[in-house]
Write an enzyme that holds these catalytic residues in place. Structure first.
Site, PDB file in Angstrom:
ATOM      1  N   ASP A  41       0.787  -1.249   0.000  1.00  0.00           N
ATOM      2  CA  ASP A  41       0.000   0.000   0.000  1.00  0.00           C
ATOM      3  C   ASP A  41       0.819   1.300   0.000  1.00  0.00           C
ATOM      4  O   ASP A  41       0.510   2.236   0.755  1.00  0.00           O
ATOM      5  CB  ASP A  41      -0.966   0.025   1.202  1.00  0.00           C
ATOM      6  CG  ASP A  41      -2.009  -1.088   1.150  1.00  0.00           C
ATOM      7  OD1 ASP A  41      -1.983  -1.895   0.209  1.00  0.00           O
ATOM      8  OD2 ASP A  41      -2.853  -1.151   2.070  1.00  0.00           O
ATOM      9  N   LYS A 139      -6.994  -5.111  -3.041  1.00  0.00           N
ATOM     10  CA  LYS A 139      -7.746  -5.667  -1.912  1.00  0.00           C
ATOM     11  C   LYS A 139      -8.670  -4.605  -1.343  1.00  0.00           C
ATOM     12  O   LYS A 139      -8.435  -3.407  -1.539  1.00  0.00           O
ATOM     13  CB  LYS A 139      -6.772  -6.158  -0.841  1.00  0.00           C
ATOM     14  CG  LYS A 139      -5.913  -5.016  -0.302  1.00  0.00           C
ATOM     15  CD  LYS A 139      -4.909  -5.482   0.709  1.00  0.00           C
ATOM     16  CE  LYS A 139      -4.080  -4.344   1.233  1.00  0.00           C
ATOM     17  NZ  LYS A 139      -4.839  -3.335   1.966  1.00  0.00           N
ATOM     18  N   CYS A 184      -2.213  -2.701   7.573  1.00  0.00           N
ATOM     19  CA  CYS A 184      -2.068  -3.620   6.438  1.00  0.00           C
ATOM     20  C   CYS A 184      -0.784  -4.446   6.477  1.00  0.00           C
ATOM     21  O   CYS A 184      -0.787  -5.613   6.083  1.00  0.00           O
ATOM     22  CB  CYS A 184      -2.238  -2.857   5.136  1.00  0.00           C
ATOM     23  SG  CYS A 184      -3.950  -2.278   4.974  1.00  0.00           S
TER      24      CYS A 184
END
Ligand code: VGL
Ligand code: ZN
Length: 237
Positions: A41, A139, A184
């Protein structure tokens, strides 16, 4: 003239200067064909000026760029939410960012709108220089389920397919980097342990959000799960 005593003294000093360097180099982890760097990310929303900016988030980028060159396998992830996603505070009247609500699959922290599919905020940082990345996993694209983890969504039953991809490719060891350490990165690392991978989190290649002590809590959970914390200089890169 050859002075034997001076030669020996100089030789000893030379060895002493070299020795620590050699010992450290020998101790370094060399990424092999069964190792993958996982870049989580590194998207504009989590960087300075982004809607969910992680403090010092941009500092992970040069570290990741350097590490990636040493890895035969690199995969990246991208948080990729629908507009009006269930994890957004704006989707729950009366709620504000960082409130926690109860959803069918468990507690959900509510966030500012972020990483909406196709927006500039959802794009990977243009400062990432990782042309050898082989896969980008998106995701969090199911409107009613969040997914911090790159392997398993927050309902704990919907898989993203990444475990299968890594296993089919014979990958055994993951080195996890990126944003944010306590969400994450941590969930990805823990789920990867559950899936049987050897997992390292590269501490200086990650930064955390640290909402209400979440950074320390996430390290406790990672350590319990058998995730190893290392610094990037432990990797031969
Ligand atoms: C993340 C909060 C919400 C992350 C993603 O990438 O750590 N955190 N969505
Ligand atoms: Zn998100």
């Amino acid at each position: 003239m050859f002075d034997r005593r001076q030669f020996l003294t100089r030789a000893a000093a030379g060895l002493a200067a070299l020795a620590p360097v050699r010992v450290l180099a020998a101790d370094k982890i060399t990424p092999d064909a069964q190792s993958a760097l996982v870049v989580v990310d590194v998207q504009n929303c989590f960087l300075p000026g982004g809607s969910l900016a992680v403090k010092d988030g941009e500092k992970v980028i040069p570290v990741i760029n350097r590490l990636a060159k040493a890895f035969p396998n690199v995969v990246m992830t991208q948080d990729w939410h629908t507009p009006g996603h269930i994890s957004f505070a704006s989707s729950h009247p009366g709620k504000k960012p960082f409130d926690v609500i109860r959803l069918p699959y468990g507690d959900q922290v509510l966030w500012p709108d972020h990483c909406v599919q196709g927006t500039d905020g959802a794009a990977l940082s243009k400062d990432l220089n990782v042309p050898n990345a082989q896969l980008v996993v998106r995701k969090g694209f199911h409107p009613d389920v969040d997914s911090y983890s790159a392997l398993l969504e927050a309902d704990k039953k919907t898989y993203t397919g990444l475990t299968g991809y890594l296993k089919e490719r014979g990958i055994k060891r993951l080195f996890v980097t990126g944003l944010a350490t306590d969400f994450c990165v941590a969930w990805t690392a823990i789920d990867a342990r559950m899936a049987g991978f050897e997992v390292y989190v590269v501490d200086d290649a990650c930064r955390g959000i640290d909402a209400q002590g979440s950074l320390m809590k996430s390290w406790d959970a990672m350590t319990k799960a058998g995730v190893k914390k290392i610094q990037s200089d432990a990797i031969a890169a």
